[in-house]
Design a protein around this motif. Sequence first.
Motif, PDB file in Angstrom:
ATOM      1  N   LEU A   1       0.804  -1.227   0.000  1.00 15.88           N
ATOM      2  CA  LEU A   1       0.000   0.000   0.000  1.00 15.88           C
ATOM      3  C   LEU A   1       0.833   1.272   0.000  1.00 15.88           C
ATOM      4  O   LEU A   1       0.274   2.359  -0.182  1.00 15.88           O
ATOM      5  CB  LEU A   1      -0.914   0.005   1.235  1.00 15.88           C
ATOM      6  CG  LEU A   1      -1.871  -1.189   1.371  1.00 15.88           C
ATOM      7  CD1 LEU A   1      -2.618  -1.100   2.686  1.00 15.88           C
ATOM      8  CD2 LEU A   1      -2.834  -1.254   0.196  1.00 15.88           C
ATOM      9  N   LEU A   2       2.133   1.162   0.222  1.00 15.33           N
ATOM     10  CA  LEU A   2       2.990   2.349   0.329  1.00 15.33           C
ATOM     11  C   LEU A   2       3.803   2.551  -0.942  1.00 15.33           C
ATOM     12  O   LEU A   2       4.197   1.591  -1.606  1.00 15.33           O
ATOM     13  CB  LEU A   2       3.935   2.218   1.530  1.00 15.33           C
ATOM     14  CG  LEU A   2       3.277   2.104   2.902  1.00 15.33           C
ATOM     15  CD1 LEU A   2       4.336   1.949   3.973  1.00 15.33           C
ATOM     16  CD2 LEU A   2       2.399   3.325   3.194  1.00 15.33           C
ATOM     17  N   LYS A   3       4.049   3.805  -1.253  1.00 17.21           N
ATOM     18  CA  LYS A   3       4.869   4.165  -2.404  1.00 17.21           C
ATOM     19  C   LYS A   3       5.753   5.351  -2.021  1.00 17.21           C
ATOM     20  O   LYS A   3       5.270   6.357  -1.505  1.00 17.21           O
ATOM     21  CB  LYS A   3       3.981   4.522  -3.599  1.00 17.21           C
ATOM     22  CG  LYS A   3       4.769   4.872  -4.854  1.00 17.21           C
ATOM     23  CD  LYS A   3       3.848   5.057  -6.058  1.00 17.21           C
ATOM     24  CE  LYS A   3       2.937   6.250  -5.864  1.00 17.21           C
ATOM     25  NZ  LYS A   3       2.160   6.564  -7.094  1.00 17.21           N
ATOM     26  N   PHE A   4       7.048   5.255  -2.292  1.00 15.63           N
ATOM     27  CA  PHE A   4       8.011   6.295  -1.951  1.00 15.63           C
ATOM     28  C   PHE A   4       8.523   6.914  -3.259  1.00 15.63           C
ATOM     29  O   PHE A   4       9.486   6.409  -3.859  1.00 15.63           O
ATOM     30  CB  PHE A   4       9.170   5.725  -1.124  1.00 15.63           C
ATOM     31  CG  PHE A   4       8.750   5.150   0.202  1.00 15.63           C
ATOM     32  CD1 PHE A   4       8.665   5.955   1.317  1.00 15.63           C
ATOM     33  CD2 PHE A   4       8.422   3.804   0.318  1.00 15.63           C
ATOM     34  CE1 PHE A   4       8.283   5.440   2.545  1.00 15.63           C
ATOM     35  CE2 PHE A   4       8.030   3.278   1.546  1.00 15.63           C
ATOM     36  CZ  PHE A   4       7.956   4.091   2.653  1.00 15.63           C
ATOM     37  N   GLU A   5       7.856   7.953  -3.706  1.00 17.77           N
ATOM     38  CA  GLU A   5       8.241   8.599  -4.956  1.00 17.77           C
ATOM     39  C   GLU A   5       9.577   9.314  -4.790  1.00 17.77           C
ATOM     40  O   GLU A   5       9.801  10.048  -3.829  1.00 17.77           O
ATOM     41  CB  GLU A   5       7.164   9.596  -5.384  1.00 17.77           C
ATOM     42  CG  GLU A   5       5.839   8.940  -5.734  1.00 17.77           C
ATOM     43  CD  GLU A   5       4.825   9.961  -6.224  1.00 17.77           C
ATOM     44  OE1 GLU A   5       5.171  11.162  -6.247  1.00 17.77           O
ATOM     45  OE2 GLU A   5       3.695   9.548  -6.557  1.00 17.77           O
TER      46      GLU A   5
ATOM     47  N   ASP B   1      15.244   3.964  -6.024  1.00 19.58           N
ATOM     48  CA  ASP B   1      16.551   3.302  -5.997  1.00 19.58           C
ATOM     49  C   ASP B   1      16.993   2.947  -4.581  1.00 19.58           C
ATOM     50  O   ASP B   1      18.041   2.339  -4.390  1.00 19.58           O
ATOM     51  CB  ASP B   1      17.608   4.194  -6.654  1.00 19.58           C
ATOM     52  CG  ASP B   1      17.635   5.598  -6.054  1.00 19.58           C
ATOM     53  OD1 ASP B   1      16.646   5.957  -5.367  1.00 19.58           O
ATOM     54  OD2 ASP B   1      18.635   6.317  -6.274  1.00 19.58           O
ATOM     55  N   LEU B   2      16.216   3.342  -3.587  1.00 17.63           N
ATOM     56  CA  LEU B   2      16.519   3.002  -2.183  1.00 17.63           C
ATOM     57  C   LEU B   2      15.430   2.103  -1.609  1.00 17.63           C
ATOM     58  O   LEU B   2      15.023   2.257  -0.455  1.00 17.63           O
ATOM     59  CB  LEU B   2      16.642   4.280  -1.344  1.00 17.63           C
ATOM     60  CG  LEU B   2      17.760   5.251  -1.728  1.00 17.63           C
ATOM     61  CD1 LEU B   2      17.680   6.510  -0.887  1.00 17.63           C
ATOM     62  CD2 LEU B   2      19.124   4.584  -1.577  1.00 17.63           C
ATOM     63  N   GLU B   3      14.981   1.159  -2.421  1.00 23.98           N
ATOM     64  CA  GLU B   3      13.865   0.314  -1.993  1.00 23.98           C
ATOM     65  C   GLU B   3      14.214  -0.531  -0.777  1.00 23.98           C
ATOM     66  O   GLU B   3      13.387  -0.728   0.120  1.00 23.98           O
ATOM     67  CB  GLU B   3      13.431  -0.591  -3.153  1.00 23.98           C
ATOM     68  CG  GLU B   3      12.219  -1.447  -2.840  1.00 23.98           C
ATOM     69  CD  GLU B   3      11.828  -2.318  -4.011  1.00 23.98           C
ATOM     70  OE1 GLU B   3      10.868  -3.105  -3.848  1.00 23.98           O
ATOM     71  OE2 GLU B   3      12.474  -2.212  -5.083  1.00 23.98           O
ATOM     72  N   SER B   4      15.443  -1.050  -0.727  1.00 22.15           N
ATOM     73  CA  SER B   4      15.837  -1.870   0.419  1.00 22.15           C
ATOM     74  C   SER B   4      15.822  -1.067   1.708  1.00 22.15           C
ATOM     75  O   SER B   4      15.420  -1.555   2.767  1.00 22.15           O
ATOM     76  CB  SER B   4      17.220  -2.475   0.180  1.00 22.15           C
ATOM     77  OG  SER B   4      18.189  -1.443   0.007  1.00 22.15           O
TER      78      SER B   4
ATOM     79  N   GLY C   1      13.020   0.633   6.740  1.00 25.45           N
ATOM     80  CA  GLY C   1      12.399   1.663   7.552  1.00 25.45           C
ATOM     81  C   GLY C   1      10.966   1.320   7.937  1.00 25.45           C
ATOM     82  O   GLY C   1      10.540   1.560   9.076  1.00 25.45           O
ATOM     83  N   VAL C   2      10.218   0.734   6.983  1.00 25.00           N
ATOM     84  CA  VAL C   2       8.843   0.320   7.281  1.00 25.00           C
ATOM     85  C   VAL C   2       8.834  -0.760   8.357  1.00 25.00           C
ATOM     86  O   VAL C   2       8.038  -0.714   9.313  1.00 25.00           O
ATOM     87  CB  VAL C   2       8.150  -0.172   5.994  1.00 25.00           C
ATOM     88  CG1 VAL C   2       6.809  -0.827   6.315  1.00 25.00           C
ATOM     89  CG2 VAL C   2       7.951   0.977   5.021  1.00 25.00           C
TER      90      VAL C   2
END
Length: 354
Positions: free
Chosen positions: A233-237, A241-244, A249-250
Amino acid sequence: PTRTALSTRKDRHAQILCSSAMSDGLPKMNAAVAVSAPLAAASMGVQAISRLVEQHQVSDKLSKLGSHPYLEALKTKKELLLTVLGLVLLLHGAQFKNIFLCAQLVFAFLLVRVRGSVMTIYEDLKKVTDKMEADAPVAEPAKESSEDQSKHAKKRDAKKEVAKAPSAADKQVHIEAAKKVLKALDSERLGNALKEVLLCVMACLLVIHGGLAQRVAVAHALVGAVALRVEVLLKFEGFEDLESWTTMGVRLALWIVILPMALFMGPFTLILNITSVGATLATEHGVKYLAKIGKVADADAFLASPKGLIAFAGLVGFGSLWQVWALASESGMAWDFQLLYLPAVIVEALLRLF
């Protein structure tokens, strides 16, 4: 200080040399009898069991049991059975918390390690037995007194052979056979396998006893279950490139919320953990079963849709309320459900003894 350290090292070295010299000078007692008798008994026991297995055709019966029509029908209904298991966890999972915690711990952390170590020892044992069977002399077929010898007579002769007292030469033969097996096996691998199994048992006992270990284990499992739903449900626009790092953090934020809840509201967090696993089994395998019988078009699409998330959340809420109410009212299972879950009830009672 340097001289003191050097003198201390010299004194320790002198003590080691003195102890080794004393051990070399001491007379040693022959303890071969304490080893040979158990080895001979173990070899005779293994051979007696193998004769009984061959006599009663246990391997053939097990192979036939594996291909039994009833088991084949159960394999085809795997999705339905896992769905039923999920519903059982939603309704009565807290009644079997020791079984659940131990199984969850083993599957999450220890199964791969223990299975790898045990399978390595099993493969070594299989190679050793195959080599011993290949090196063994071919036995001449026994001549029967009559073609219509009864089965009772055969069993009686087999019992006489088993009950026959072994001679000294036979014991030496069994000792040599056991020595061949031990030489072929790797003692370090066997020790590691036993250590892994014991660690698995100790970890299960530590978790089912409660306390901090149980709270942390429950929090870890619940964080993993919630993170799978929240991350979708979350998206970090701008941070793709820092998905890991965003994922970490989540999970860290979930740990900050769930760990205190597990520490101060242990029974409720345990119920949430059980119902989340039950809801996962019920939704994933239930939808796959419905897709198999044609009630759902695409199981994966349904699970990835908001409907799948709503179904999961609804099952978690229903199961949590049901089991919290049962815990608050101190009501157990009805006797008919206890009969239905009788094997699990027995295992749970045995685990409570520890």
